[in-house]
Design an enzyme around this catalytic site. Structure first.
Site, PDB file in Angstrom:
ATOM      1  N   LYS A 221       5.387  56.329  56.914  1.00 51.99           N
ATOM      2  CA  LYS A 221       4.823  55.714  58.108  1.00 51.99           C
ATOM      3  C   LYS A 221       3.966  54.494  57.783  1.00 51.99           C
ATOM      4  O   LYS A 221       3.561  54.263  56.645  1.00 51.99           O
ATOM      5  CB  LYS A 221       4.016  56.749  58.899  1.00 51.99           C
ATOM      6  CG  LYS A 221       4.929  57.734  59.639  1.00 51.99           C
ATOM      7  CD  LYS A 221       4.176  58.594  60.614  1.00 51.99           C
ATOM      8  CE  LYS A 221       5.159  59.392  61.485  1.00 51.99           C
ATOM      9  NZ  LYS A 221       4.476  60.293  62.424  1.00 51.99           N
ATOM     10  N   ARG A 255       7.271  67.394  57.539  1.00 51.84           N
ATOM     11  CA  ARG A 255       8.450  66.774  58.154  1.00 51.84           C
ATOM     12  C   ARG A 255       8.694  65.451  57.448  1.00 51.84           C
ATOM     13  O   ARG A 255       7.842  64.565  57.473  1.00 51.84           O
ATOM     14  CB  ARG A 255       8.205  66.564  59.655  1.00 51.84           C
ATOM     15  CG  ARG A 255       9.385  65.957  60.409  1.00 51.84           C
ATOM     16  CD  ARG A 255       9.049  65.773  61.884  1.00 51.84           C
ATOM     17  NE  ARG A 255      10.172  65.198  62.621  1.00 51.84           N
ATOM     18  CZ  ARG A 255      10.393  63.886  62.758  1.00 51.84           C
ATOM     19  NH1 ARG A 255       9.544  63.025  62.200  1.00 51.84           N
ATOM     20  NH2 ARG A 255      11.438  63.451  63.434  1.00 51.84           N
TER      21      ARG A 255
END
Length: 276
Positions: A221, A255
């Site tokens: 991210k 995840r």
């Protein structure tokens, strides 16, 4: 701490890894990567071989600024892949990344095991009832706004306190509808700026007060690659470093796009725990 997935009890006392499988043209890292069903099946097989306990399939990119995808288009992207995955890997525990109850219902009827809802039920009033009907575990994430405007909604007086309050409300509503297994996702990158993301990770242990499994989605991210002045493709090392911190601070599910490396984090953390 366990999850009941289609009658199978998953023990979360050992952290688990959820592999990300996006069938979208515009996801920030793997958008458009898988050109056909065979490529998707090959990627799923690799993640399962590498140790993923769950595969998380999405047909709607939630990256900041992404365009809206109509419900019928999301169904077209997701349903055939659910059918192909379950035909090829009948025992796979398939999570569906959607905030739409119609998508959730069709996938659960086909044999999906988990619903992963970035809106925690706020964007579809029927979602909780559908999940409860199918007795599926439900991942609820914290965010404000939607993909188009969430990055303009980063004002908090007390970040963690407000997120905990959000979860307490949504957990109560979900339980009233009959959902039994709930997993919380603090929502790294969703309506949070870079500094807030790191505050959230630093204080992750505070979410233990909810007494529910915690899923962490940090993989590649912008909180990693912007800080390191790089890009998503070069953010694996940073992802791995933060995965170790997340596990140390109580994460139950990672995840991730990179299952092998996440599984190594789990193995190393387990050894550290045994060596105390």
């Amino acid at each position: 701490m366990t999850l009941n997935c289609k009658g199978q009890l998953i023990d979360l006392n050992t952290p688990k890894v959820m592999g990300i499988l996006n069938n979208t043209p515009d996801s920030f890292y793997d958008g458009g990567k898988f050109k056909d069903t065979d490529a998707i099946l090959k990627q799923a097989e690799q993640m399962l071989v590498e140790g993923a306990s769950f595969i998380d399939l999405g047909g709607y990119s939630s990256r900041p600024g992404t365009a809206n995808v109509e419900e019928n288009e999301e169904l077209k992207r997701v349903v055939p892949i659910v059918e192909a995955l379950l035909k090829t890997f009948p025992d796979v525990l398939l999570s569906i990344d959607t905030f739409r109850s119609k998508v959730a219902e069709q996938c659960l009827e086909l044999g999906a095991a988990i619903i992963n809802d970035i809106s925690a039920g706020k964007r579809d009033e029927n979602m909780h009832a559908i999940v409860a009907k199918h007795k599926a575990p439900y991942i609820m994430m914290h965010m404000k706004g939607d993909s188009q405007n969430m990055q303009q909604q980063t004002n908090y007086k007390d970040l963690v306190k407000e997120i905990l309050y959000y979860f307490s409300e949504q957990i109560s509503l979900a339980k009233q509808q009959g959902i039994i297994d709930i997993i919380i996702d603090p929502g790294f990158g969703f309506a949070k700026n870079l500094e807030q993301n790191y505050e959230l990770l630093q204080k992750l242990k505070l979410f233990d007060t909810l007494n529910l499994p915690i899923l962490v989605g940090l993989s590649r991210k912008s909180m990693i690659y912007k800080l390191l002045e790089t890009n998503p493709k070069a953010a694996l090392n940073g992802t791995t470093a933060l995965h170790m911190i997340a596990l140390e601070r109580g994460a139950h599910i990672l995840r991730t796009h990179d299952v092998k490396e996440a599984m190594e984090c789990v193995q190393l953390m387990q050894q550290l725990g045994e060596s105390k």
